[in-house]
Write an enzyme that holds these catalytic residues in place. Structure first.
Site, mmCIF file in Angstrom:
data_model
loop_
_atom_site.group_PDB
_atom_site.id
_atom_site.type_symbol
_atom_site.label_atom_id
_atom_site.label_comp_id
_atom_site.label_asym_id
_atom_site.label_seq_id
_atom_site.Cartn_x
_atom_site.Cartn_y
_atom_site.Cartn_z
ATOM 1 N N ARG A 49 0.836 -1.208 0.000
ATOM 2 C CA ARG A 49 0.000 0.000 0.000
ATOM 3 C C ARG A 49 0.870 1.258 0.000
ATOM 4 O O ARG A 49 0.553 2.247 -0.642
ATOM 5 C CB ARG A 49 -0.907 -0.005 1.241
ATOM 6 C CG ARG A 49 -1.805 1.213 1.341
ATOM 7 C CD ARG A 49 -2.976 0.964 2.270
ATOM 8 N NE ARG A 49 -2.684 1.325 3.634
ATOM 9 C CZ ARG A 49 -3.470 1.035 4.678
ATOM 10 N NH1 ARG A 49 -4.583 0.364 4.502
ATOM 11 N NH2 ARG A 49 -3.144 1.401 5.881
ATOM 12 N N ARG A 58 3.068 1.058 14.364
ATOM 13 C CA ARG A 58 1.603 1.045 14.418
ATOM 14 C C ARG A 58 1.086 -0.328 14.850
ATOM 15 O O ARG A 58 0.083 -0.434 15.544
ATOM 16 C CB ARG A 58 1.009 1.444 13.059
ATOM 17 C CG ARG A 58 1.122 2.957 12.818
ATOM 18 C CD ARG A 58 0.879 3.306 11.378
ATOM 19 N NE ARG A 58 -0.467 3.006 10.946
ATOM 20 C CZ ARG A 58 -0.790 2.634 9.706
ATOM 21 N NH1 ARG A 58 0.134 2.493 8.796
ATOM 22 N NH2 ARG A 58 -2.041 2.400 9.407
HETATM 23 P P1 AMP Z 1 -6.249 4.568 10.148
HETATM 24 O O1 AMP Z 1 -6.467 5.079 8.760
HETATM 25 O O2 AMP Z 1 -7.502 4.122 10.810
HETATM 26 O O3 AMP Z 1 -5.158 3.537 10.203
HETATM 27 O O4 AMP Z 1 -5.718 5.811 11.015
HETATM 28 C C1 AMP Z 1 -4.539 6.502 10.655
HETATM 29 C C2 AMP Z 1 -3.986 7.230 11.879
HETATM 30 O O5 AMP Z 1 -4.957 8.159 12.381
HETATM 31 C C3 AMP Z 1 -3.655 6.334 13.055
HETATM 32 O O6 AMP Z 1 -2.362 5.757 12.951
HETATM 33 C C4 AMP Z 1 -3.760 7.318 14.216
HETATM 34 O O7 AMP Z 1 -2.627 8.172 14.255
HETATM 35 C C5 AMP Z 1 -4.945 8.171 13.803
HETATM 36 N N1 AMP Z 1 -6.220 7.592 14.306
HETATM 37 C C6 AMP Z 1 -7.256 7.123 13.562
HETATM 38 N N2 AMP Z 1 -8.266 6.687 14.344
HETATM 39 C C7 AMP Z 1 -7.853 6.879 15.628
HETATM 40 C C8 AMP Z 1 -8.422 6.619 16.896
HETATM 41 N N3 AMP Z 1 -9.644 6.053 17.023
HETATM 42 N N4 AMP Z 1 -7.713 6.953 18.007
HETATM 43 C C9 AMP Z 1 -6.497 7.532 17.896
HETATM 44 N N5 AMP Z 1 -5.886 7.785 16.736
HETATM 45 C C10 AMP Z 1 -6.553 7.478 15.597
#
Ligand code: AMP
Length: 190
Positions: A130, A147
């Site tokens: 990705r 992550r």
């Molecule tokens: P994702 O696309 O869901 O992988 O989110 C990308 C990034 O956004 C994550 O690595 C976090 O830095 C932030 N993020 C998204 N959702 C959350 C959440 N529920 N709590 C905290 N950080 C979030």
């Protein structure tokens, strides 16, 4: 009858976003992705975006208070009354408790949490792919590994949280998009 207030849980690269998009098409409910909301806020240069950006770039979770406020605002919109697919929220026990409280205030509750299970080798391969295709700035190998660690330490406990509440369905996330989608569908109808 399919569940309509649904949460997809899983490590980065498990396919939550892809599966959530398919599911909302089928259920006719909105997808609520805090990751998408935060990326949009960063692009827009809003106050939320300015506060969230450095955490996202480092692969850290954005502080609970910020994410809970953003998700709460989104869940308060009218289109969620028929249901929703949450993707990437909640990610900590505090967020899960906040979600329960937000829904309780609206007189509803979560109906199912689907945990999409994928081994770490597969996740790493998918995320590196990705990274090449989309150029997402948080998809470099070091950040990806970080992550995954953040997921294990902060988000994985939610699996027990939802199991204890009788809401958990565990689904094998290895296979084609269609295969996994079918498994999720079955889990929601059960
Ligand atoms: P994702 O696309 O869901 O992988 O989110 C990308 C990034 O956004 C994550 O690595 C976090 O830095 C932030 N993020 C998204 N959702 C959350 C959440 N529920 N709590 C905290 N950080 C979030």
């Amino acid at each position: 009858m399919s569940a309509r207030r649904v949460l997809l849980l899983g490590p980065p690269g498990a396919g939550k976003g892809t599966q959530a998009a398919l599911l909302v098409g089928r259920l006719g409910v909105p997808q609520i992705s805090t990751g998408d909301m935060l990326r949009a806020a960063v692009r827009a240069g809003s106050e939320l975006g300015r506060k969230a950006r450095s955490y996202m770039e480092r692969g850290e979770l954005v502080p609970d208070a910020l994410v809970i406020a953003a998700a709460g605002e989104r869940l308060a919109q009218d289109d969620t009354t028929r249901g929703f697919v949450l993707d990437g929220f909640p990610r900590t026990p505090e967020q899960a408790r906040a979600l329960d409280a937000l829904l309780a205030e609206a007189g509803v509750s979560l109906e199912r949490c689907v945990s999409i299970e994928v081994d770490e080798g597969t996740l790493l391969r998918r995320l590196l792919e990705r990274s090449r295709i989309e150029g997402r700035s948080d998809d470099h190998e070091e950040t990806i590994r970080h992550r995954m660690r953040v997921y294990r330490e902060q988000t994985q406990p939610l699996i027990d949280y939802y199991r204890e509440r009788g809401l958990l369905a565990e689904v094998d996330g290895v296979g084609s998009v269609e295969e996994v989608s079918k498994r999720i569908e079955e889990a929601l109808d059960a």
